[in-house]
Design a protein around this motif. Sequence first.
Motif, PDB file in Angstrom:
ATOM      1  N   PRO A  38      52.885 -17.104  46.172  1.00 45.10           N
ATOM      2  CA  PRO A  38      52.195 -18.382  45.956  1.00 45.10           C
ATOM      3  C   PRO A  38      51.880 -18.564  44.468  1.00 45.10           C
ATOM      4  CG  PRO A  38      51.130 -17.098  47.682  1.00 45.10           C
ATOM      5  CD  PRO A  38      52.158 -16.218  47.065  1.00 45.10           C
ATOM      6  N   ASP A  61      49.326 -19.522  42.830  1.00 46.55           N
ATOM      7  CA  ASP A  61      48.039 -19.018  42.358  1.00 46.55           C
ATOM      8  C   ASP A  61      47.953 -17.493  42.400  1.00 46.55           C
ATOM      9  OD1 ASP A  61      46.907 -21.455  41.805  1.00 46.55           O
ATOM     10  OD2 ASP A  61      46.148 -21.729  43.838  1.00 46.55           O
ATOM     11  N   ALA A  62      48.849 -16.864  43.180  1.00 49.46           N
ATOM     12  CA  ALA A  62      48.704 -15.431  43.418  1.00 49.46           C
ATOM     13  C   ALA A  62      49.141 -14.639  42.207  1.00 49.46           C
ATOM     14  CB  ALA A  62      49.525 -15.028  44.634  1.00 49.46           C
ATOM     15  N   PRO A  63      48.257 -13.823  41.661  1.00 48.55           N
ATOM     16  CA  PRO A  63      48.668 -13.005  40.531  1.00 48.55           C
ATOM     17  C   PRO A  63      49.692 -11.960  40.967  1.00 48.55           C
ATOM     18  CG  PRO A  63      46.419 -12.482  41.187  1.00 48.55           C
ATOM     19  CD  PRO A  63      46.861 -13.632  42.033  1.00 48.55           C
ATOM     20  N   HIS A  83      37.824 -21.127  34.059  1.00 46.51           N
ATOM     21  CA  HIS A  83      38.074 -19.702  34.252  1.00 46.51           C
ATOM     22  C   HIS A  83      37.667 -19.258  35.665  1.00 46.51           C
ATOM     23  CE1 HIS A  83      38.902 -16.663  30.973  1.00 46.51           C
ATOM     24  NE2 HIS A  83      39.069 -15.995  32.084  1.00 46.51           N
ATOM     25  N   GLU A 112      46.247 -10.849  36.619  1.00 47.00           N
ATOM     26  CA  GLU A 112      44.798 -10.974  36.486  1.00 47.00           C
ATOM     27  C   GLU A 112      44.200  -9.616  36.185  1.00 47.00           C
ATOM     28  OE1 GLU A 112      42.799 -11.924  40.154  1.00 47.00           O
ATOM     29  OE2 GLU A 112      43.377 -10.022  41.021  1.00 47.00           O
ATOM     30  N   LYS A 113      42.958  -9.635  35.700  1.00 45.93           N
ATOM     31  CA  LYS A 113      42.235  -8.386  35.500  1.00 45.93           C
ATOM     32  C   LYS A 113      41.003  -8.375  36.373  1.00 45.93           C
ATOM     33  CE  LYS A 113      39.363 -10.091  31.813  1.00 45.93           C
ATOM     34  NZ  LYS A 113      38.890 -10.069  30.477  1.00 45.93           N
ATOM     35  N   HIS A 165      51.806 -14.905  36.422  1.00 45.89           N
ATOM     36  CA  HIS A 165      50.353 -14.848  36.391  1.00 45.89           C
ATOM     37  C   HIS A 165      49.900 -13.434  36.753  1.00 45.89           C
ATOM     38  CE1 HIS A 165      46.218 -15.570  37.192  1.00 45.89           C
ATOM     39  NE2 HIS A 165      46.326 -15.825  38.480  1.00 45.89           N
ATOM     40  N   GLY A 204      44.081 -12.332  31.611  1.00 48.07           N
ATOM     41  CA  GLY A 204      42.766 -12.909  31.333  1.00 48.07           C
ATOM     42  C   GLY A 204      42.517 -13.111  29.854  1.00 48.07           C
ATOM     43  N   ALA A 246      44.435 -16.235  46.867  1.00 51.04           N
ATOM     44  CA  ALA A 246      45.879 -16.120  47.072  1.00 51.04           C
ATOM     45  C   ALA A 246      46.322 -14.688  47.336  1.00 51.04           C
ATOM     46  CB  ALA A 246      46.624 -16.677  45.860  1.00 51.04           C
ATOM     47  N   ASN A 303      50.588  -6.802  43.371  1.00 53.03           N
ATOM     48  CA  ASN A 303      50.193  -7.558  44.553  1.00 53.03           C
ATOM     49  C   ASN A 303      51.371  -8.001  45.398  1.00 53.03           C
ATOM     50  OD1 ASN A 303      47.402  -7.421  43.918  1.00 53.03           O
ATOM     51  ND2 ASN A 303      47.749  -8.957  42.332  1.00 53.03           N
ATOM     52  N   SER A 337      40.943 -19.036  42.750  1.00 51.02           N
ATOM     53  CA  SER A 337      42.270 -19.291  43.314  1.00 51.02           C
ATOM     54  C   SER A 337      43.081 -18.013  43.417  1.00 51.02           C
ATOM     55  CB  SER A 337      43.018 -20.308  42.451  1.00 51.02           C
ATOM     56  OG  SER A 337      42.277 -21.494  42.362  1.00 51.02           O
ATOM     57  N   SER A 338      42.947 -17.136  42.407  1.00 56.91           N
ATOM     58  CA  SER A 338      43.648 -15.853  42.428  1.00 56.91           C
ATOM     59  C   SER A 338      43.220 -15.033  43.635  1.00 56.91           C
ATOM     60  CB  SER A 338      43.325 -15.046  41.164  1.00 56.91           C
ATOM     61  OG  SER A 338      44.150 -15.420  40.111  1.00 56.91           O
ATOM     62  N   THR A 345      47.367  -6.963  39.325  1.00 58.02           N
ATOM     63  CA  THR A 345      45.971  -6.921  38.890  1.00 58.02           C
ATOM     64  C   THR A 345      45.774  -5.697  38.019  1.00 58.02           C
ATOM     65  OG1 THR A 345      45.349  -7.919  41.001  1.00 58.02           O
ATOM     66  CG2 THR A 345      43.572  -6.990  39.665  1.00 58.02           C
TER      67      THR A 345
END
Lengths: 183, 974
Positions: free
Chosen positions: B265, B267-269, A166, B161-162, B159, B577, A176, B257, A172-173, B272
């Motif tokens: 990319p 990995d890039a969310p 996690h 993210e929070k 992807h 998440g 990026a 984002n 990584s997020s 958010t």
Amino acid sequence: MDNLVLTLTDPYEVGAVPFAVKGAEVAACEVAGITSVEPFKGKQDTVSTALKTACGVDLPDVGSSKESASHKIVWAQLNQWYVFGPSLTLKDAATTDQSDGWAGLRLTGPRAFEVLSRLAPIDLRDLTRGRVVRTECAHRMALIIAGQDGYDIWVMRSLARDFLRHLKEAMSSVAAISSKIPD
Amino acid sequence: MSRIDGHGLIDRSQPLGFRFNDKPLKAFAGDTLASALLANDVRLVGRSFKYHRPRGIFSAGSEEPNALVTFGQGAHQTPNIRATEVQMYDGLDARSQNHLGPLWADALAINDWLSPFLGAGFYYKTFMWPKSFWEKLYEPIIRNAAGLGALSGQTDPDHHEKAWAHCDVLIIGGGVAGLMAALTAAAAGRDVIVATDDFRFGGQLLGEVSEINNQPARAWISATIAELNNLPNVRLMANTNVFGAYDHGTFGAWQQNRPMGASGPIDAPKSTFWRIVAKHCILATGAIERPMAFPNNDRPGVMLAGAVRHYLNRYGVAAGQRVVVFTNNDTGWQTAADCMAAGVSVGAVVDTRDDVEPPFRCPVYTGATVVDTRGRLGLSGVKIRQSDGTSRWIDADCLAVAGGWNPTVHLACHLGARPNWNEDISAFVAHDGMIPNMVIAGAAAGKFSTQGALTSGAEAAAKVLGTSAPATVPRAEDTTYSVPTYTHVPSKKRAWLDLQNDVTVKDVRIAHQENFASVEHMKRYTTLGMATDQGKTSNVLGLSILAELAGNTIPQTGTTTFRPPYVPIPIAAMGAGGSGKDFAPERLTPSHDYSLGVAAPMLEAGQWYRPSWFPKEGETHWRQSCDREVTMVRNSVGITDVSTLGKIDVQGADAERFLDLIYTNTMSKVQTGRVRYGLMLREDGFVMDDGTCARLGPQHFLVTTTTAAAGQVMSHMEFVQQCIVPDWDVHVISVSDSWAQFAIAGPKSRDLINEIVKQPISNETLPYMGWLPVELGGVTGRLFRISFSGEHAYELAIPARYGASLMPQLVKRAEAMGGGAYGMEALNVLRIEKGFLTHAEIHGRVTARDVGMGRMIAAKDCIGKAMAGRSHLMSDEREQMVGLRPVGAVQKLMAGSHIVNPEDEPVAAADQGYVTSVCYSPTVKQMIGFGFVKNGRARMGDTVRCVDLLRDFDTLCEITSPVFVDPDGERLRG
């Protein structure tokens, strides 16, 4: 039958740590041991004095830690402290060996703050060097100790491998995402 | 092309290519999708919800009701995205939605011809018969015809993210009021977050010709952004929609984002999902222009007057070649002035007011209204009625409508407060305190001039800071806002209120006629404001019409409820998440890698992953493995990892009486070196958990819990210690993860242990229910002689970090003795054969007496004892735990089936109980199980019927003792 030989095993997969992205890195925390200390009724001052003699530091206040050359004492919860360092016994306190119960990861780097803000709901501005908090971190309970340029994040050993996954994902997020703001 | 040279904030040195409905088009950096479409003269961008009417871009912001488009293909498909908010990038690819066939020739436009039959309430009245057709036939057809974009139906592969953010002051809105507030709060050293849903800060003024401190407003905005960007205590969040206000200063925000549909990319969310916790909040969300209702006011080309200015001034795009302005207030005149200054032809200004002095020369009609429009796929003319009652058509391809402004009060209302009606500006206005610690600034507070926005921004910050004098405020335009009162043109033709849900003035009238007169009822009957735009441009207009029909004022009529989210938020972002592996943490045992290495299938037990069985070569079915493992434990020795059990260390002078309080039995009598089985009750007298308690020393115990209840028991004990007996000297702490613990079970278990421990054990040194510290491989462990299998068995605990190394060595030694590893399936069979409980039996609704352990409640007091003694809980009519074995033709049992007497039908009234656990026992060579049967212990030997109607299962069973193997416990003590 051969003799029994017991070897130490890390909770993580081989080679999983250290790990780095642009702006943040994570490594396993190395400590000699962890002893939980809960002073018996009315014995907090006695225990604090004994610890000062044994470790060089006494019991820190709620939400904080104290460090000597050999030990670090960390407030852990109500009437409970963890002593990081060589194990010790105390006459006036309930102690347990927590060395194997926890796994610590040291998250450092200029974007460590941003990474941790993906995982923990707390106000990280309050988590300055030496401060300690017990909080949720990526769906699990964690003990977070703020260091000079990052955080030591301790979770239960059984949850450590999944936590590292996690944490790496959050690192990584963050790496990026561009932090540039258009004018 | 409709670009105006020299106008706008676009970067003409950066041309971009994009596609709309597969047609390649050109844009510039700084465009939105909407501005680029207008620049390419694309006027028709979608079809309406119900009537499939041609629709064009209506606004320039988050309020957009018409220009909804779909991005992405397959699982990446994202519908209902407002073109007005999508930042342009090279390669953008979007398409229109809600049409059958090409956009210009939508086959479903037939609905428009049928419109006389499709008014509000039509569905409910028409599709009544036959009743069963609604769900199967009518609703699917209607849903298919009426609607917006479609979801892919697949899991979102992107992807998201929070994250959490904390600040002293959260400023919602990036216009001049918000920026001025940010400057003021930041100068006082506060941690400030400024969020705007735009990709650029500046708000409304980005689209206006305006001055601050005698310089273009944009210069002040740029300088301010640069200043704020350099402050360490300010975080500027662009592309961030603060969509909801929640308790305790928490706000939900969604940050994109990268532009919608753009790749990034891996990995890039994509986005958010923020939870922002702020000590104070300044709401500076501005205002949304409101239209007026008049016949056929929904054609592509009919736009808000402010939006026409915005496209012109920010993007250098003329929304039409010949613009007519229809206004009820002075701001409409600004649109005419800006158009003329840019060389765009103004066909006329139609002002509803009589007493207006035109500020410049252009065709003007005062006291006039627009009574109709024409143009099938785009506006070509408007019909006006002049003050003398005569009508005439005027050619126009753009009609700019200025009906006044509504402060954007939504967020202030999210905790239930209602906005105030302000007669001075004829609008609902937010006020301070609607959300605790929220102050309103700028147009959201009804301050519509630039000077008003700047001053109120500074004042709002001063209020938050607790200082009285606001900082020096820049000078700007401070005209008085003329009060708009005119709302709609009376007509029998359709005049749209809610463009997105196709609600007209007539629909509101019908609602009122049918006595849906309350605003909340009218909303639901007509669906006004219930589309994805939540009626941002239509609600107040609808209210005013309802008020007029009822003979009320607007404040008497009231508003509907504003609820989060302010704009649609992808569910994938809300679930960030928490999907896939992030759904729940994975807890791994010390022997996890060993189990995976021998291909043991994993079972999720709460958060734990445990091996189900350990397959051997030649075994093709889990039952083969399970039966072998059971037989192995019964005949030689088996190994399984039981580290998942909860382990709680209890110490202190009052540890004894604490455990006597927690457990039903008397743990204080347990001697050092001994272990006792124990039962814990909840306060209500029902069983909470069972487990063992070992005495490690005079004031030192180790409690074990079941895997499932480890957390519950720990928090229960902490609660009792901290809240019920806070004066006692007792200390509880979890040591669950500190120990790797392995069950070594079977007649050869002691032989195996004596191979590995330094000091051999015997029945005398370690009898049943005893424990000893042992040394093995240079490590000190604890050896408990306890059994969950009914066999002569031990549990060996060593520090967790050695567990992974111990497991394969234990298995290897067991295999040499004819044994080996066993998994959860075998463990379950072993315990059922022996009559031991799990949470399948102690499931929260059973008492100690129900499970045959009534006598374990000792004479002393304990938690739950009083409540367990309630008379009906002592009744034999309660269902009691028994063993079951099939005796009929069907030699099978099923957990979950219900039990009735053989002569009874399987109906609820005849219910005698239920089956909780079943297995095939290789030891007794048939299926066995546990159930709960009314007065079961008195019915040993009775035959009952076990029925599962869902799985079509029916068999006869005999009620037996729950102990199928070694009832006298000789194996345990051997």
